[in-house]
Design a protein around this motif. Structure first.
Motif, PDB file in Angstrom:
ATOM      1  N   MET A  12       0.855  -1.186   0.000  1.00 24.26           N
ATOM      2  CA  MET A  12       0.000   0.000   0.000  1.00 24.26           C
ATOM      3  C   MET A  12       0.888   1.231   0.000  1.00 24.26           C
ATOM      4  O   MET A  12       2.000   1.196   0.522  1.00 24.26           O
ATOM      5  N   ALA A  13       0.370   2.322  -0.568  1.00 23.22           N
ATOM      6  CA  ALA A  13       1.109   3.582  -0.463  1.00 23.22           C
ATOM      7  C   ALA A  13       0.381   4.520   0.501  1.00 23.22           C
ATOM      8  O   ALA A  13       0.947   4.986   1.475  1.00 23.22           O
ATOM      9  N   CYS A  14      -0.923   4.761   0.234  1.00 22.16           N
ATOM     10  CA  CYS A  14      -1.631   5.744   1.068  1.00 22.16           C
ATOM     11  C   CYS A  14      -2.389   5.104   2.224  1.00 22.16           C
ATOM     12  O   CYS A  14      -2.505   5.696   3.287  1.00 22.16           O
ATOM     13  N   GLY A  15      -2.947   3.923   2.010  1.00 20.64           N
ATOM     14  CA  GLY A  15      -3.712   3.244   3.054  1.00 20.64           C
ATOM     15  C   GLY A  15      -5.138   3.740   3.217  1.00 20.64           C
ATOM     16  O   GLY A  15      -5.885   3.233   4.048  1.00 20.64           O
ATOM     17  N   VAL A  16      -5.525   4.735   2.420  1.00 22.00           N
ATOM     18  CA  VAL A  16      -6.858   5.331   2.614  1.00 22.00           C
ATOM     19  C   VAL A  16      -7.740   5.248   1.362  1.00 22.00           C
ATOM     20  O   VAL A  16      -8.840   5.784   1.350  1.00 22.00           O
ATOM     21  N   GLY A  17      -7.246   4.613   0.309  1.00 19.30           N
ATOM     22  CA  GLY A  17      -8.094   4.414  -0.874  1.00 19.30           C
ATOM     23  C   GLY A  17      -7.843   5.345  -2.030  1.00 19.30           C
ATOM     24  O   GLY A  17      -8.580   5.326  -3.015  1.00 19.30           O
ATOM     25  N   ALA A  18      -6.790   6.158  -1.952  1.00 20.43           N
ATOM     26  CA  ALA A  18      -6.576   7.155  -3.005  1.00 20.43           C
ATOM     27  C   ALA A  18      -5.583   6.726  -4.080  1.00 20.43           C
ATOM     28  O   ALA A  18      -5.735   7.078  -5.243  1.00 20.43           O
ATOM     29  N   CYS A  19      -4.562   5.951  -3.710  1.00 15.56           N
ATOM     30  CA  CYS A  19      -3.450   5.733  -4.654  1.00 15.56           C
ATOM     31  C   CYS A  19      -3.684   4.588  -5.626  1.00 15.56           C
ATOM     32  O   CYS A  19      -3.041   4.526  -6.671  1.00 15.56           O
ATOM     33  N   LEU A  20      -4.562   3.669  -5.293  1.00 17.49           N
ATOM     34  CA  LEU A  20      -4.885   2.512  -6.134  1.00 17.49           C
ATOM     35  C   LEU A  20      -3.720   1.543  -6.327  1.00 17.49           C
ATOM     36  O   LEU A  20      -3.675   0.796  -7.298  1.00 17.49           O
ATOM     37  N   VAL A  21      -2.799   1.538  -5.389  1.00 16.59           N
ATOM     38  CA  VAL A  21      -1.691   0.584  -5.419  1.00 16.59           C
ATOM     39  C   VAL A  21      -2.189  -0.822  -5.084  1.00 16.59           C
ATOM     40  O   VAL A  21      -1.725  -1.805  -5.634  1.00 16.59           O
ATOM     41  N   CYS A  22      -3.161  -0.909  -4.178  1.00 11.52           N
ATOM     42  CA  CYS A  22      -3.544  -2.210  -3.614  1.00 11.52           C
ATOM     43  C   CYS A  22      -4.809  -2.801  -4.223  1.00 11.52           C
ATOM     44  O   CYS A  22      -5.392  -3.703  -3.655  1.00 11.52           O
ATOM     45  N   THR A  23      -5.245  -2.303  -5.377  1.00 15.56           N
ATOM     46  CA  THR A  23      -6.519  -2.802  -5.900  1.00 15.56           C
ATOM     47  C   THR A  23      -6.404  -4.256  -6.362  1.00 15.56           C
ATOM     48  O   THR A  23      -5.356  -4.701  -6.802  1.00 15.56           O
ATOM     49  N   CYS A  24      -7.508  -4.978  -6.205  1.00 13.45           N
ATOM     50  CA  CYS A  24      -7.539  -6.373  -6.652  1.00 13.45           C
ATOM     51  C   CYS A  24      -8.837  -6.612  -7.401  1.00 13.45           C
ATOM     52  O   CYS A  24      -9.834  -5.949  -7.158  1.00 13.45           O
ATOM     53  N   LYS A  25      -8.791  -7.566  -8.318  1.00 17.51           N
ATOM     54  CA  LYS A  25     -10.003  -7.916  -9.059  1.00 17.51           C
ATOM     55  C   LYS A  25     -10.909  -8.746  -8.164  1.00 17.51           C
ATOM     56  O   LYS A  25     -10.442  -9.458  -7.281  1.00 17.51           O
ATOM     57  N   THR A  26     -12.202  -8.661  -8.409  1.00 17.90           N
ATOM     58  CA  THR A  26     -13.137  -9.464  -7.640  1.00 17.90           C
ATOM     59  C   THR A  26     -13.977 -10.313  -8.581  1.00 17.90           C
ATOM     60  O   THR A  26     -13.893 -10.180  -9.805  1.00 17.90           O
ATOM     61  N   GLN A  27     -14.773 -11.182  -7.983  1.00 21.62           N
ATOM     62  CA  GLN A  27     -15.556 -12.158  -8.732  1.00 21.62           C
ATOM     63  C   GLN A  27     -16.390 -11.525  -9.840  1.00 21.62           C
ATOM     64  O   GLN A  27     -16.498 -12.064 -10.937  1.00 21.62           O
ATOM     65  N   ASP A  28     -16.983 -10.371  -9.572  1.00 26.29           N
ATOM     66  CA  ASP A  28     -17.848  -9.745 -10.578  1.00 26.29           C
ATOM     67  C   ASP A  28     -17.071  -8.876 -11.573  1.00 26.29           C
ATOM     68  O   ASP A  28     -17.663  -8.165 -12.374  1.00 26.29           O
ATOM     69  N   GLY A  29     -15.729  -8.943 -11.502  1.00 25.46           N
ATOM     70  CA  GLY A  29     -14.920  -8.208 -12.473  1.00 25.46           C
ATOM     71  C   GLY A  29     -14.565  -6.799 -12.043  1.00 25.46           C
ATOM     72  O   GLY A  29     -13.704  -6.167 -12.637  1.00 25.46           O
ATOM     73  N   THR A  30     -15.237  -6.304 -11.007  1.00 29.06           N
ATOM     74  CA  THR A  30     -14.907  -4.954 -10.543  1.00 29.06           C
ATOM     75  C   THR A  30     -13.640  -5.019  -9.690  1.00 29.06           C
ATOM     76  O   THR A  30     -13.223  -6.087  -9.253  1.00 29.06           O
TER      77      THR A  30
END
Lengths: 252, 289
Positions: free
Chosen positions: A208-226
């Protein structure tokens, strides 16, 4: 700002840090984390704070305790902090583990099991009549810790040293499972839970970079594709949301 | 603008995440997450790597797309007024840029920031910002369709950033912002492989500040339009250096990751400086170097 009350080595490279928080602050729940600044004040090397999950909280003394393993420069700097030092941290952040009025089985991997301790404490307080079974695994004898802490809260603690902790778990024994540890360990737990059609909650361990949801470093795909942000939408997710049972791995 | 401190694109979402920490209305402006026409899931693999006093990122413009921004995010950003709203638009083709800009005419924003400098997308992106001719061409085409003031975000990887700045000014840009991230490389020696799937990634943070400042200083000498300076700003003194070098405003990005309150501290610090120096406005020291 928080004041460090204790920062001691438990074994090997694992440390326990307790900090005194401002009295007005919310301390957080199991599965949530704090972003901890590891470099000295005014230093920007390393620049980013480190996400560390909550091991325990104490409402009466207004303290938060973290359990962490020294794995790199950031945690190494953290291990050198002393009692009486001020600590800059942001939190609690993210969404923690949900509780349901049922028996539960917990699966922890090494120091990664830390958030499950607070979970067990919360669950016992919420549903004292429900059973909690703990499975905890370590790579070797020197790393074993927390077993007494869990024994004080759980109806049973099964220890695995050197093997795969998930091999010990009877996935038919309970309907609800919670895990925290390394990503491969949690993937193995997710695989078994999926095969047995059981509900499992995982806590994703990502950079993670920011830890609060802004940087998008930690995003992962989910079952519905989002895509979901581990820091803000998680880090706790229901396993089937983030684990691809067909491919046998977490969605990237 | 109520003050010269703007949240840099890609480091502040569309404002909501940090609104949980402080009153974002106090900022001079917010440049929203870089948009692409259709939206994007961004890059796979590792997305962050730390360097001494900096970071490398390879997010790859993960974003919900222009339409979502127009319908949802731009309206939410407006609630932070008087903090100004800036839409940052990236693209892979001329069509992406002009169509995106056309759609953004339906958004209530103050400035359109044209991103021709993202190093993390495979085609387009930074490619438009390397040479003065291509940068001017895309600027002219977007300027022709947009109803918003146009600010072009420049790449420090340009062959000659002064020439690019001059070219986009001549093509109709109302302002320029610089610098985006520097192209960098990190190798995982244990894996004997690049850290990032895209091999290269963008370097930002305090480690780039002197180089960014030098570029801003040069560009300020060669264009007449306002220059927004960014690159590693962490403190009020850093911001002041960019202003003295000629910047009309500054953007703060990476430092917000390290300290969510960094921009508020910079705004307070600049106010304190004005008081101490007896300045009625920070612009009185702009471009004195």
């Amino acid at each position: 700002m928080a004041l460090i009350l204790q920062n001691v080595a438990l074994c090997n490279n694992t440390y326990k840090m307790t900090v005194s928080m401002p009295t007005s602050s919310d301390l957080g729940v199991s599965g949530q984390f704090y972003m901890i600044k590891v470099s000295p004040e005014h230093s920007c090397d390393p620049l980013l704070s480190r996400p560390i999950s909550i091991f325990d909280t104490d409402e009466s003394n207004h303290t938060v305790t973290f359990l962490y393993m020294v794995v790199g420069r950031g945690t190494e700097l953290m291990s050198r902090m002393k009692q009486g030092d001020e600590l800059t941290l942001t939190g609690p952040l993210g969404h923690g583990y949900p509780h349901f009025d049922t028996d539960v089985t917990l699966i922890g991997g090494g120091v990664g099991a830390a958030p499950l301790y607070l979970f067990a404490k919360e669950h016992k307080a919420l549903y004292p009549q429900r059973k909690i079974l703990m499975h905890i695994g370590f790579r070797n004898e020197n790393e074993v810790l927390l077993t007494d802490d869990f024994a004080a809260l759980c109806n049973g603690v099964k220890l695995n040293v050197g093997g795969y902790v998930t091999d010990d778990v009877d996935f038919e024994s309970s309907s609800l499972f919670y895990t925290c540890g390394t990503m491969p360990m949690m993937a193995a737990a997710a695989k078994h839970a999926s095969a047995h059609k059981k509900t499992l909650y995982v806590s994703l361990d990502t950079h993670m970079a920011c830890g609060v949801g802004a940087c998008l470093v930690c995003t992962c795909k989910t079952q519905d594709g989002t895509k979901k942000r581990a820091c803000k939408d998680g880090p706790v997710f229901e396993a089937s949301q983030v684990y691809d049972a067909e491919k046998g791995c977490f969605y990237e | 603008m109520q003050n010269p401190v703007i949240a840099a694109s890609g480091t502040f979402g569309f404002g909501a995440e940090y609104a949980e920490f402080f009153d974002v209305k106090k900022l001079g402006g917010i440049s929203g997450k870089g948009l692409t026409l259709q939206g994007s899931q961004g890059n796979s693999g590792m997305r962050i790597h730390e360097t001494p006093a900096g970071i490398m990122n390879s997010i790859g413009l993960e974003n919900p797309g222009v339409r979502h921004f127009v319908e949802i995010e731009s309206k939410k950003m407006r609630e932070y007024s008087p903090c100004i709203s800036i839409a940052n638009l990236g693209g892979h083709s001329e069509h992406d840029y002009t169509e995106g800009a056309r759609m953004l005419n339906d958004a209530d924003i103050d400035i359109l920031e044209l991103n021709i400098s993202c190093p993390n997308v495979k085609c387009g992106g930074m490619a438009y910002g390397i040479l003065p001719e291509t940068a001017a061409d895309i600027t002219r085409k977007v300027k022709a369709v947009t109803r918003h003031p146009l600010m072009v975000k420049l790449s420090p990887n340009a062959h000659d950033i002064q020439a690019v700045a001059k070219a986009v000014e001549d093509a109709g840009a109302d302002a320029v912002s610089l610098v985006n991230t520097f192209l960098g490389l990190a190798i995982d020696t244990a894996r004997k492989a690049p850290v990032f799937n895209n091999i290269n990634a963008g370097v930002s943070g305090p480690c780039i500040m002197p180089i960014a400042l030098c570029m801003v200083h040069k560009v300020c000498k060669s264009v007449k339009i306002p220059v927004v300076g960014l690159g590693g700003i962490r403190t009020a003194d850093d911001a002041l250096q960019f202003i003295m070098a000629g910047a009309t405003a500054v953007q703060v990005g990476t430092s917000t990751f390290a300290d969510p309150y960094a921009m508020l501290k910079i705004i307070d610090g600049l106010e304190k400086y004005c008081t101490e120096q007896g300045l009625s406005n920070i612009s009185q020291v702009r471009g004195i170097i």
